[in-house]
Motif scaffolding. Structure first.
Motif, PDB file in Angstrom:
ATOM      1  N   TYR A 122       0.867  -1.178   0.000  1.00 32.39           N
ATOM      2  CA  TYR A 122       0.000   0.000   0.000  1.00 32.39           C
ATOM      3  C   TYR A 122       0.903   1.227   0.000  1.00 32.39           C
ATOM      4  CZ  TYR A 122      -2.695   3.913   1.754  1.00 32.39           C
ATOM      5  OH  TYR A 122      -3.252   5.160   1.906  1.00 32.39           O
ATOM      6  N   VAL A 129      -1.728  -1.217  -4.058  1.00 35.93           N
ATOM      7  CA  VAL A 129      -2.840  -0.292  -3.872  1.00 35.93           C
ATOM      8  C   VAL A 129      -2.255   1.102  -3.691  1.00 35.93           C
ATOM      9  CG1 VAL A 129      -4.766   0.409  -2.416  1.00 35.93           C
ATOM     10  CG2 VAL A 129      -4.366  -2.026  -2.846  1.00 35.93           C
ATOM     11  N   ASP A 183      -2.952   5.094  -2.978  1.00 39.30           N
ATOM     12  CA  ASP A 183      -3.897   6.105  -2.545  1.00 39.30           C
ATOM     13  C   ASP A 183      -4.127   7.073  -3.708  1.00 39.30           C
ATOM     14  OD1 ASP A 183      -5.021   7.182   0.300  1.00 39.30           O
ATOM     15  OD2 ASP A 183      -4.599   8.850  -1.062  1.00 39.30           O
ATOM     16  N   GLU A 184      -5.346   7.521  -3.894  1.00 46.57           N
ATOM     17  CA  GLU A 184      -5.642   8.421  -5.016  1.00 46.57           C
ATOM     18  C   GLU A 184      -4.774   9.675  -4.970  1.00 46.57           C
ATOM     19  OE1 GLU A 184      -9.415  10.773  -7.122  1.00 46.57           O
ATOM     20  OE2 GLU A 184      -9.711   9.698  -5.222  1.00 46.57           O
ATOM     21  N   GLN A 207      -4.537  -1.226  -7.865  1.00 48.40           N
ATOM     22  CA  GLN A 207      -5.824  -0.659  -7.477  1.00 48.40           C
ATOM     23  C   GLN A 207      -5.606   0.750  -6.932  1.00 48.40           C
ATOM     24  OE1 GLN A 207      -6.763  -4.444  -4.988  1.00 48.40           O
ATOM     25  NE2 GLN A 207      -8.765  -3.500  -5.386  1.00 48.40           N
ATOM     26  N   LEU A 213      -7.154   3.520  -4.175  1.00 44.41           N
ATOM     27  CA  LEU A 213      -8.023   3.743  -3.018  1.00 44.41           C
ATOM     28  C   LEU A 213      -8.521   5.182  -3.082  1.00 44.41           C
ATOM     29  CD1 LEU A 213      -9.087   2.457  -0.375  1.00 44.41           C
ATOM     30  CD2 LEU A 213      -7.126   3.505   0.781  1.00 44.41           C
ATOM     31  N   ARG A 217      -7.282  -3.410   0.418  1.00 47.79           N
ATOM     32  CA  ARG A 217      -7.503  -3.862  -0.955  1.00 47.79           C
ATOM     33  C   ARG A 217      -8.982  -4.086  -1.243  1.00 47.79           C
ATOM     34  NH1 ARG A 217      -8.322  -9.341  -1.309  1.00 47.79           N
ATOM     35  NH2 ARG A 217      -7.762 -10.626   0.495  1.00 47.79           N
ATOM     36  N   ALA A 230     -10.467  -0.639  -1.880  1.00 45.06           N
ATOM     37  CA  ALA A 230      -9.972   0.004  -3.104  1.00 45.06           C
ATOM     38  C   ALA A 230     -10.826  -0.386  -4.309  1.00 45.06           C
ATOM     39  CB  ALA A 230      -8.516  -0.385  -3.335  1.00 45.06           C
ATOM     40  N   SER A 288     -10.126   1.222 -11.405  1.00 39.20           N
ATOM     41  CA  SER A 288      -8.953   2.034 -11.096  1.00 39.20           C
ATOM     42  C   SER A 288      -8.380   2.636 -12.376  1.00 39.20           C
ATOM     43  CB  SER A 288      -7.892   1.185 -10.389  1.00 39.20           C
ATOM     44  OG  SER A 288      -8.362   0.707  -9.139  1.00 39.20           O
TER      45      SER A 288
END
Length: 275
Positions: free
Chosen positions: A105, A160, A162-163, A196, A198, A254, A257, A263
């Motif tokens: 992550y 994953v 973070d946006e 992915q 999140l 996950r 996400a 995504s």
């Protein structure tokens, strides 16, 4: 990695023999902490002669003994990353190179295995003034590190992001466009890579404490590692309970996400920010 495996195997053999570390030390004339340091992987260059002595004391079979000696010899060999001691500040890359699965992550930057050269260069410039030569060395090392994803039996990488990673500029707009386009391309074409995002709309989540990575290994003797990058040496968590805490957090992250396809759609929308 091989030294860590050797340490674990030596400890297992000692315990099976019914001997304590003190008893072994007394029989070999060693100081009290020498064997303990070996079993905890606090040694640098395993000596095959010492390995044979321990194997004999533990009544190991000839096959097991030779396997241990071979492991000791292999552990003394330098990996490609030794050429970049000025770049890598800890042992993480060596563990990553041996992993069968990398689950990570990332809350601040794109994971190093997924970075474009331009993004890697931009992230290297942050924090302190670095010469163009130093930046070039870092980028070169990072690209060589990424080669594990192109080998015949690559690790499974599950990342994953973070946006906010996609929204945080690194370099100019073209750098970000190229980086995001690479992520989209990997989602669409690489079976062993899952990415992915999140979304920020999720709000608070188990990853608010920061980025982390879980490394799993094919050999059952190699315990999983939860790794947290720091400004100096990274933090390695190897105890089962510590790893499980991070695995539980990873499982929640996950699930929260977006699916890789969704995504990718979000990344396509984010590209408009960098037109």
């Amino acid at each position: 990695m091989r030294r860590r495996r050797l340490s674990a195997e030596l400890r297992r053999l000692r315990e099976e023999s019914g001997l304590t570390a003190k008893q072994v030390g007394d029989r070999l004339g060693w100081s009290g902490g020498r064997l303990t340091n070996m079993e905890q992987n606090k040694w640098k260059r395993p000596d095959p002669v010492i390995i044979r002595a321990l194997a004999g004391l533990y009544s190991a079979t000839p096959e097991v003994t030779e396997g241990l000696v071979l492991l000791a010899k292999q552990s003394r060999e330098k990996g490609w990353w030794s050429r970049y001691n000025d770049v890598f500040t800890d042992s993480y890359v060596g563990f990553e190179a041996e992993a069968s699965a990398v689950s990570t992550y990332q809350s601040m930057v794109v994971h190093g295995l997924l970075q474009t050269p331009e993004y890697a260069a931009a992230s290297t410039r942050i924090g302190k003034s670095r010469s163009p030569k130093t930046i070039e060395r870092v980028v070169q090392a990072r690209l060589e590190r990424q080669e594990i994803l192109d080998q015949d039996d690559p690790p499974k990488l599950w990342c994953v992001l973070d946006e906010s990673v996609l929204l945080r500029p690194a370099g100019d707009k073209q750098v970000m466009r190229n980086q995001i386009e690479k992520l989209i391309r990997l989602i669409e074409t690489a079976d062993h890579i899952k990415i992915q995002v999140l979304p920020l709309t999720i709000g608070l989540h188990p990853g608010i404490a920061g980025s982390f990575t879980i490394l799993d290994f094919a050999n059952p003797l190699d315990q999983s590692i939860a790794y947290i990058e720091t400004r100096t040496d990274g933090l390695y968590l190897e105890e089962g309970e510590e790893v499980q805490v991070h695995r539980d957090a990873w499982d929640e992250i996950r699930v929260m996400a977006l699916h890789p396809d969704a995504s990718a759609d979000l990344m396509v929308q984010t590209l408009k920010k960098y037109e």
